[in-house]
Design an enzyme around this catalytic site. Structure first.
Site, PDB file in Angstrom:
ATOM      1  N   TYR A 117      -8.556 -10.342   2.474  1.00  0.00           N
ATOM      2  CA  TYR A 117      -9.738  -9.566   2.875  1.00  0.00           C
ATOM      3  C   TYR A 117     -10.588  -9.124   1.693  1.00  0.00           C
ATOM      4  O   TYR A 117     -11.739  -8.711   1.856  1.00  0.00           O
ATOM      5  CB  TYR A 117      -9.357  -8.367   3.759  1.00  0.00           C
ATOM      6  CG  TYR A 117      -8.493  -7.306   3.107  1.00  0.00           C
ATOM      7  CD1 TYR A 117      -9.006  -6.445   2.141  1.00  0.00           C
ATOM      8  CD2 TYR A 117      -7.163  -7.149   3.468  1.00  0.00           C
ATOM      9  CE1 TYR A 117      -8.219  -5.470   1.544  1.00  0.00           C
ATOM     10  CE2 TYR A 117      -6.361  -6.173   2.900  1.00  0.00           C
ATOM     11  CZ  TYR A 117      -6.894  -5.346   1.942  1.00  0.00           C
ATOM     12  OH  TYR A 117      -6.107  -4.389   1.352  1.00  0.00           O
ATOM     13  N   GLU A 118     -10.046  -9.230   0.490  1.00  0.00           N
ATOM     14  CA  GLU A 118     -10.855  -8.914  -0.695  1.00  0.00           C
ATOM     15  C   GLU A 118     -11.723 -10.109  -1.103  1.00  0.00           C
ATOM     16  O   GLU A 118     -12.508 -10.011  -2.042  1.00  0.00           O
ATOM     17  CB  GLU A 118      -9.944  -8.530  -1.852  1.00  0.00           C
ATOM     18  CG  GLU A 118      -9.198  -7.231  -1.613  1.00  0.00           C
ATOM     19  CD  GLU A 118      -8.106  -7.004  -2.644  1.00  0.00           C
ATOM     20  OE1 GLU A 118      -8.383  -6.321  -3.638  1.00  0.00           O
ATOM     21  OE2 GLU A 118      -6.981  -7.508  -2.456  1.00  0.00           O
ATOM     22  N   MET A 122      -1.740  -7.241   6.852  1.00  0.00           N
ATOM     23  CA  MET A 122      -2.761  -8.105   6.237  1.00  0.00           C
ATOM     24  C   MET A 122      -2.249  -8.757   4.953  1.00  0.00           C
ATOM     25  O   MET A 122      -3.027  -9.041   4.038  1.00  0.00           O
ATOM     26  CB  MET A 122      -4.015  -7.274   5.935  1.00  0.00           C
ATOM     27  CG  MET A 122      -4.536  -6.483   7.136  1.00  0.00           C
ATOM     28  SD  MET A 122      -5.880  -5.391   6.682  1.00  0.00           S
ATOM     29  CE  MET A 122      -6.031  -4.386   8.171  1.00  0.00           C
ATOM     30  N   SER A 123      -0.957  -8.945   4.861  1.00  0.00           N
ATOM     31  CA  SER A 123      -0.402  -9.511   3.622  1.00  0.00           C
ATOM     32  C   SER A 123       0.910 -10.221   3.928  1.00  0.00           C
ATOM     33  O   SER A 123       1.237 -10.484   5.080  1.00  0.00           O
ATOM     34  CB  SER A 123      -0.153  -8.389   2.607  1.00  0.00           C
ATOM     35  OG  SER A 123       0.891  -7.534   3.065  1.00  0.00           O
ATOM     36  N   HIS A 136      -5.390  -9.656  -1.724  1.00  0.00           N
ATOM     37  CA  HIS A 136      -5.468  -9.885  -0.273  1.00  0.00           C
ATOM     38  C   HIS A 136      -6.594 -10.860   0.059  1.00  0.00           C
ATOM     39  O   HIS A 136      -7.618 -10.887  -0.630  1.00  0.00           O
ATOM     40  CB  HIS A 136      -5.765  -8.560   0.454  1.00  0.00           C
ATOM     41  CG  HIS A 136      -4.759  -7.484   0.236  1.00  0.00           C
ATOM     42  ND1 HIS A 136      -4.833  -6.599  -0.815  1.00  0.00           N
ATOM     43  CD2 HIS A 136      -3.654  -7.145   0.943  1.00  0.00           C
ATOM     44  CE1 HIS A 136      -3.808  -5.758  -0.763  1.00  0.00           C
ATOM     45  NE2 HIS A 136      -3.073  -6.062   0.301  1.00  0.00           N
ATOM     46  N   ALA A 176       2.794  -2.124   4.125  1.00  0.00           N
ATOM     47  CA  ALA A 176       2.526  -1.145   5.174  1.00  0.00           C
ATOM     48  C   ALA A 176       2.044  -1.938   6.375  1.00  0.00           C
ATOM     49  O   ALA A 176       1.315  -2.916   6.216  1.00  0.00           O
ATOM     50  CB  ALA A 176       1.448  -0.175   4.715  1.00  0.00           C
ATOM     51  N   HIS A 232      -3.436   0.589  -4.417  1.00  0.00           N
ATOM     52  CA  HIS A 232      -2.792  -0.497  -5.167  1.00  0.00           C
ATOM     53  C   HIS A 232      -3.097  -0.312  -6.646  1.00  0.00           C
ATOM     54  O   HIS A 232      -4.266  -0.308  -7.042  1.00  0.00           O
ATOM     55  CB  HIS A 232      -3.322  -1.856  -4.714  1.00  0.00           C
ATOM     56  CG  HIS A 232      -2.835  -2.272  -3.363  1.00  0.00           C
ATOM     57  ND1 HIS A 232      -1.836  -3.198  -3.194  1.00  0.00           N
ATOM     58  CD2 HIS A 232      -3.186  -1.876  -2.133  1.00  0.00           C
ATOM     59  CE1 HIS A 232      -1.605  -3.358  -1.909  1.00  0.00           C
ATOM     60  NE2 HIS A 232      -2.415  -2.563  -1.233  1.00  0.00           N
ATOM     61  N   ASN A 277       1.820   3.400  11.399  1.00  0.00           N
ATOM     62  CA  ASN A 277       1.097   3.866  12.601  1.00  0.00           C
ATOM     63  C   ASN A 277       1.436   2.944  13.766  1.00  0.00           C
ATOM     64  O   ASN A 277       1.681   1.758  13.553  1.00  0.00           O
ATOM     65  CB  ASN A 277      -0.417   3.799  12.350  1.00  0.00           C
ATOM     66  CG  ASN A 277      -0.861   2.403  11.924  1.00  0.00           C
ATOM     67  OD1 ASN A 277      -0.731   2.040  10.745  1.00  0.00           O
ATOM     68  ND2 ASN A 277      -1.340   1.627  12.863  1.00  0.00           N
ATOM     69  N   SER A 285       0.827  -1.221   0.000  1.00  0.00           N
ATOM     70  CA  SER A 285       0.000   0.000   0.000  1.00  0.00           C
ATOM     71  C   SER A 285       0.848   1.251   0.000  1.00  0.00           C
ATOM     72  O   SER A 285       1.712   1.412   0.871  1.00  0.00           O
ATOM     73  CB  SER A 285      -0.857   0.079   1.269  1.00  0.00           C
ATOM     74  OG  SER A 285      -1.690  -1.006   1.387  1.00  0.00           O
ATOM     75  N   HIS A 338      -7.385   4.175   6.958  1.00  0.00           N
ATOM     76  CA  HIS A 338      -6.606   3.778   5.786  1.00  0.00           C
ATOM     77  C   HIS A 338      -5.979   4.998   5.105  1.00  0.00           C
ATOM     78  O   HIS A 338      -4.863   4.917   4.592  1.00  0.00           O
ATOM     79  CB  HIS A 338      -7.490   3.000   4.803  1.00  0.00           C
ATOM     80  CG  HIS A 338      -6.729   2.381   3.672  1.00  0.00           C
ATOM     81  ND1 HIS A 338      -5.731   1.451   3.869  1.00  0.00           N
ATOM     82  CD2 HIS A 338      -6.799   2.567   2.333  1.00  0.00           C
ATOM     83  CE1 HIS A 338      -5.227   1.084   2.697  1.00  0.00           C
ATOM     84  NE2 HIS A 338      -5.856   1.751   1.755  1.00  0.00           N
TER      85      HIS A 338
END
Ligand code: HPA
Length: 294
Positions: free
Chosen positions: A107-108, A233-234, A105, A135, A83, A257, A52, A269
């Site tokens: 989550y997609e 998440m990746s 991902h 990220a 992306h 963060n 990201s 995000h």
């Protein structure tokens, strides 16, 4: 979601969430390799996956070909904001490279087998080394926004795995060793590149969850207890598959963060992307230098 694909379906149409067992990957990779071959004859030695907001690294690439994901058989457009969704082929610091700008991902709604297909394609095209970037949230309380962390190891906490199902022995073994997923000599080179560019690099453990929500403060405390320094998440599934396929793997997390509960601030995000874009050029400098030394 639709039902499972038959083995006789080479996966030309994209089906969200389709399970791809390892045994189905070789035929799918052959179709992908052929489609890439129609656009470029470049044979990459190295693959890079840009997370990201990190797409800027591709500006350093002497571009030969850019292939939008949706031009490849069975691949959709990248949908995650930040992306771009392209495979770029060219020379980075004089080295033939393929750069994945954007990724798929869990989550997609993508399956684990699909999430790892780009790195398996890189291996099929001849890349021996892959650099994974992302990220991430800081779990180590010392890590503020902008911290760059060389990934020393990972925790796959997604509850899924890209190698479940009948194996493809021509790609890799049934029970791949994961003692050193994150190659010690490549990590050393990353630190040398950081020192040469005067960019501070930490080193730590990356925990991978599915998302798409950010963590709760209790989850961040749990992750710290489990030994994590960063969370995202990746990346972990891609690293597993790349090792399985015999690639040497390294990577860097850009901490955008402090993890939930560590700073009192809420996570968004947009802020993640802004922090990634702010620190992205430092990471790009390190990686360009790293690649030059390969
Ligand atoms: N958690 C998970 N993924 C992330 C975060 C986070 O705090 N920041 C950027 N990606």
């Amino acid at each position: 979601m639709s039902g499972p694909a038959g083995r006789d379906d080479p996966g030309r149409g994209f089906v969200l969430g389709r399970d791809i067992p390892p045994a189905d990957q070789p035929a799918l990779l052959t179709a992908l390799e052929r489609a890439v071959g129609e656009r470029t004859s470049l044979r990459p030695r190295i693959g890079l996956v840009l997370g990201s907001g990190l797409g800027g690294l591709s500006e350093a690439l002497e571009l030969e070909a850019a292939i939008p994901f949706e031009d490849l058989p069975g691949w959709p457009q990248a949908t995650a904001p930040g992306h771009a969704g392209r495979l770029l082929f060219g020379r980075l610091s004089g080295v033939d490279a393929v750069v994945q700008q954007g990724r798929f991902h869990l989550y997609e709604g993508h399956s684990a087998g699909f999430v790892v297909q780009p790195v398996l394609l890189m291996a099929r095209l001849g890349a021996e080394v892959v650099v994974l970037t992302n990220a991430a949230g800081g779990v180590n309380p010392e890590y503020g926004a902008g911290t760059l962390m060389v990934i020393a190891d990972h925790l796959n906490l997604t509850g899924t795995h890209p190698l479940v199902g009948p194996n493809a022995a021509e790609i890799g073994p049934r029970f791949p060793d994961m003692t050193e997923v994150w190659d010690a000599s490549l990590r050393k080179r990353l630190h040398e590149a950081g020192a040469a560019e005067r960019v501070t690099l930490e080193e730590g453990v990356y925990a991978c969850l599915t998302g798409p929500s950010y963590e709760t403060p209790a989850e961040v405390r749990m992750l710290r207890g489990l030994g994590a320094d960063a969370v995202g998440m990746s990346t972990a599934l891609e690293a597993i598959a790349a090792r399985w396929a015999g690639m040497r793997v390294c990577g860097v997390s850009l901490v955008t963060n402090p993890g939930a509960g560590l700073s009192g601030a809420k996570l968004s995000h947009d802020e993640v992307l802004a922090a990634a874009e702010a620190a992205g050029p430092r990471l790009a400098q390190v990686i360009s230098r790293f690649v030059a030394g390969l």
